[in-house]
Design an enzyme around this catalytic site. Sequence first.
Site, PDB file in Angstrom:
ATOM      1  N   CYS A   1      28.511   9.741 109.489  1.00  0.00           N
ATOM      2  CA  CYS A   1      28.301  10.999 108.753  1.00  0.00           C
ATOM      3  C   CYS A   1      28.351  10.797 107.244  1.00  0.00           C
ATOM      4  O   CYS A   1      27.805  11.604 106.493  1.00  0.00           O
ATOM      5  CB  CYS A   1      29.328  12.033 109.193  1.00  0.00           C
ATOM      6  SG  CYS A   1      29.097  12.488 110.914  1.00  0.00           S
TER       7      CYS A   1
ATOM      8  N   HIS B   1      28.537  17.690 103.995  1.00  0.00           N
ATOM      9  CA  HIS B   1      27.995  17.217 105.266  1.00  0.00           C
ATOM     10  C   HIS B   1      28.243  18.316 106.301  1.00  0.00           C
ATOM     11  O   HIS B   1      29.346  18.871 106.374  1.00  0.00           O
ATOM     12  CB  HIS B   1      28.692  15.919 105.667  1.00  0.00           C
ATOM     13  CG  HIS B   1      28.583  15.612 107.126  1.00  0.00           C
ATOM     14  ND1 HIS B   1      27.370  15.477 107.754  1.00  0.00           N
ATOM     15  CD2 HIS B   1      29.530  15.447 108.087  1.00  0.00           C
ATOM     16  CE1 HIS B   1      27.584  15.229 109.034  1.00  0.00           C
ATOM     17  NE2 HIS B   1      28.876  15.211 109.266  1.00  0.00           N
TER      18      HIS B   1
ATOM     19  N   ASN C   1      25.207  19.300 113.877  1.00  0.00           N
ATOM     20  CA  ASN C   1      25.604  18.159 113.042  1.00  0.00           C
ATOM     21  C   ASN C   1      24.656  16.988 113.332  1.00  0.00           C
ATOM     22  O   ASN C   1      24.732  16.382 114.397  1.00  0.00           O
ATOM     23  CB  ASN C   1      27.061  17.798 113.365  1.00  0.00           C
ATOM     24  CG  ASN C   1      27.566  16.583 112.607  1.00  0.00           C
ATOM     25  OD1 ASN C   1      26.780  15.790 112.098  1.00  0.00           O
ATOM     26  ND2 ASN C   1      28.874  16.432 112.552  1.00  0.00           N
TER      27      ASN C   1
END
Length: 332
Positions: free
Chosen positions: A114, A259, A289
């Site tokens: 990520c 993020h 995500n």
Amino acid sequence: MLKSIVTGAGHYLPERVVTNDDLSEMMNTNDKWIVERTGIHERRWFTPGVDTVTSMAKNASIMAIKNAGIENKAIDFIIFATITPDYFIPGNGVLLQRELGLQGIGALDVRNACSGFLYALSVADQFIKTGMYKNILVVGAEIQSSALNKNDEGRSSAVIFADGAGAVVCSATEEEGRGILSTHLHADGDFAEELYVKDPGSSREVRVSQELIDSGSFNLSMNGNTVFKHAVLRFKEVIEEALATNNLESKDIDLLIPHQANLRISQYIQNKMDLRDDQVFNNIMHYGNTTAATIPIAISESIQQNKIKSGDLVCLAAFGSGFSWASAIIRW
Ligand code: COA
């Protein structure tokens, strides 16, 4: 002094929309639980035979290069952030390079999950500041849906992760008062197994066996509570580090792009940092995500929606597997 600026951004999302109701037909979950805990309403999943990590990255890159107002051949380096490459070897950078007709230029893969896009952006920034390259294509693209355990056992991850691609062109400038002001990279390997995919690891006698597959070691394993607790601390810390380095305060931020891990994490940071709704960009509601792709997708959408204008102070921040976390602060 040479600095880097983001001159163009692009994104691509697969066509297939998967709603929370669709997921509740595959596993024991429901729309209310998913929305309350994650903020996600729907996400995109790739279509096998249509989308690959390379094809999605190619679409995002073509858009970014066009928006940067340059030709493909002006790109002199590629940095590709992904943890879901099309092949185990080689990395995805060379596959994208081939698709863009850029054979011969360097292509680097980044595997920081990520935080991958911000690690990649930071590498691009250093290469540009030293004068090594002029226009670097920085990409984040993932297909997570094919790795998800879509049953009750895997439901806490399966509702979160999804597919997509984003890209930016990072270019050299000598213009005063614009560009990437600083980037900040951190990691703590003590937490490596809190969010990980164990296999196919190289340190076992046999990399792939039915026994390993049955043990679930090929599935994403996430300790959601631990991830959450560390994420909220590290996000805030790394944003404050970026602000302090540049003698700025949270009120100076025009747009924070976190993020897109989980809407509750973004909201927690927004509250703790006393930021208004218009200072924080979220699109996790629609896309889930997408790991390394969330930030470049969000940059591209923010520009499209006029949420980033020339002169704005934009802060990017990420946290994820590793654990690793990072930030970048940019005068647009
Ligand atoms: N649908 C319905 N129920 C679910 C579920 C789902 N998809 N997933 C878990 N549950 C259940 C659990 O089994 C548990 O039931 P129990 O109380 O009967 O044991 C209950 O919901 C609470 O589970 P818990 O894991 O404690 O929930 P949580 O509030 O911590 O939320 C996450 C789980 C994953 C949403 C949360 O931990 C989180 O957001 N973590 C961060 C994840 C993240 O951002 N990852 C990406 C980092 S880059």
